[in-house]
Design an enzyme around this catalytic site. Structure first.
Site, PDB file in Angstrom:
ATOM      1  N   ASP A 114      15.987   9.840-121.601  1.00  0.00           N
ATOM      2  CA  ASP A 114      16.507   9.492-120.288  1.00  0.00           C
ATOM      3  C   ASP A 114      15.728   8.405-119.562  1.00  0.00           C
ATOM      4  O   ASP A 114      16.208   7.880-118.553  1.00  0.00           O
ATOM      5  CB  ASP A 114      16.564  10.741-119.398  1.00  0.00           C
ATOM      6  CG  ASP A 114      17.626  11.725-119.867  1.00  0.00           C
ATOM      7  OD1 ASP A 114      18.325  11.400-120.847  1.00  0.00           O
ATOM      8  OD2 ASP A 114      17.749  12.799-119.265  1.00  0.00           O
ATOM      9  N   ALA A 122      21.590  14.355-124.687  1.00  0.00           N
ATOM     10  CA  ALA A 122      20.544  15.011-125.483  1.00  0.00           C
ATOM     11  C   ALA A 122      20.596  14.596-126.945  1.00  0.00           C
ATOM     12  O   ALA A 122      19.555  14.355-127.572  1.00  0.00           O
ATOM     13  CB  ALA A 122      20.691  16.535-125.369  1.00  0.00           C
ATOM     14  N   HIS A 247      45.315  23.181-142.786  1.00  0.00           N
ATOM     15  CA  HIS A 247      46.274  23.867-141.917  1.00  0.00           C
ATOM     16  C   HIS A 247      46.072  25.381-142.032  1.00  0.00           C
ATOM     17  O   HIS A 247      45.858  25.885-143.137  1.00  0.00           O
ATOM     18  CB  HIS A 247      47.701  23.522-142.348  1.00  0.00           C
ATOM     19  CG  HIS A 247      48.746  24.297-141.609  1.00  0.00           C
ATOM     20  ND1 HIS A 247      49.159  23.968-140.334  1.00  0.00           N
ATOM     21  CD2 HIS A 247      49.446  25.407-141.967  1.00  0.00           C
ATOM     22  CE1 HIS A 247      50.077  24.824-139.944  1.00  0.00           C
ATOM     23  NE2 HIS A 247      50.274  25.721-140.913  1.00  0.00           N
TER      24      HIS A 247
END
Length: 268
Positions: A114, A122, A247
């Site tokens: 940051d 993160a 599927h």
């Protein structure tokens, strides 16, 4: 206009709701839009926190409210005296400037997470840490491409995205093809009782390059990794359309969205 003690009373009794925005610095703008759309009260208390909610004055001129929303935007304290003493170069808004190996302007000093340029996520910070250590050890590294970093919002319904938006793709002079598929057309989503939402995919019309995807609905924060791999491998529409999706799964909606971009959608 509210006095400081009145603001503190609101804060102490507020109900906090977390909102994670890919553009965290735009939290104030988001707050204003939400407050305007839902006729909410908007309170700007400074650089970090902004509050919005249902508020009204009672007969005694006291504030009452049903809901207050707390929105947090990202700031950095990287311009502290400690960091400044290291003499590293900064970008705008006090973020530390690094190269593709996360090395700062000072030899031997690296920065990740940051305190560096966004997006402030993160998983990006974790990947930067690995890349940084590999570079220090002299191992082969790679450059992080921001457009290949998925962003996730853990709300209900969930939100996830990667790559370019339609608007950004057009600004970059791409001729685009866009596919959309709603979860109401997906059997697994209906079985889960979560048929709300959709998946949108964006492709370059000339080359078929996969430019971006935007998902809203059940477990899309898990599904987005499929598109992240597609971005990393520079996948085209042909690659995705020829892939067999299992599927019944939510991932079939990813396939259908790609098919829809080329007018080949089947189940809606």
């Amino acid at each position: 206009n509210f006095k400081k003690n009145e603001i503190m009373k609101i804060k102490k009794k507020m109900i906090k709701i977390a909102i994670d925005s890919p553009a965290a610095a735009g939290a104030g703008t988001i707050a204003k839009k939400i407050s305007s759309h839902y006729n909410l009260f908007y309170l700007d208390t400074g650089k970090i926190y902004r509050y919005i909610g249902y508020l009204k004055l009672n007969n005694k001129n006291k504030i009452s409210y049903n809901l207050i929303m707390n929105i947090l935007k990202s700031n950095t304290n990287a311009d502290s005296k400690f960091v400044n003493n290291l003499l590293v170069d900064f970008m705008e808004k006090s973020f530390i400037k690094t190269n593709e190996h996360m090395q700062t302007s000072v030899n031997g000093i690296y920065a990740i997470g940051d305190v560096t340029d966004g997006p402030w996520l993160a998983h990006k910070a974790s990947h930067e840490g690995i890349l940084c250590v590999d570079a220090i050890k002299g191992l082969k590294t790679h450059k992080i491409k921001k457009e290949n970093i998925p962003g996730c919002t853990y709300s209900r319904p969930q939100i996830a995205s990667i790559g370019l938006t339609e608007k950004k793709a057009l600004e970059l002079n791409h001729e685009i093809k866009v596919g959309r598929f709603p979860f109401i057309g997906n059997g697994k989503a209906i079985a889960l009782g979560e048929p709300e939402g959709f998946i949108k995919t964006i492709f370059d019309k000339k080359t078929g390059e996969f430019l971006g995807a935007h998902l809203v609905g059940p477990e899309v924060t898990e599904l987005i990794q499929g598109f992240a791999i597609a971005k990393k491998l520079e996948t085209t529409e042909e690659d995705l359309m020829e892939t067999i999706f299992p599927h019944p799964t939510l991932s079939e909606a990813m396939h259908e969205s790609v098919l829809d971009a080329y007018d080949r959608v089947i189940h809606f």
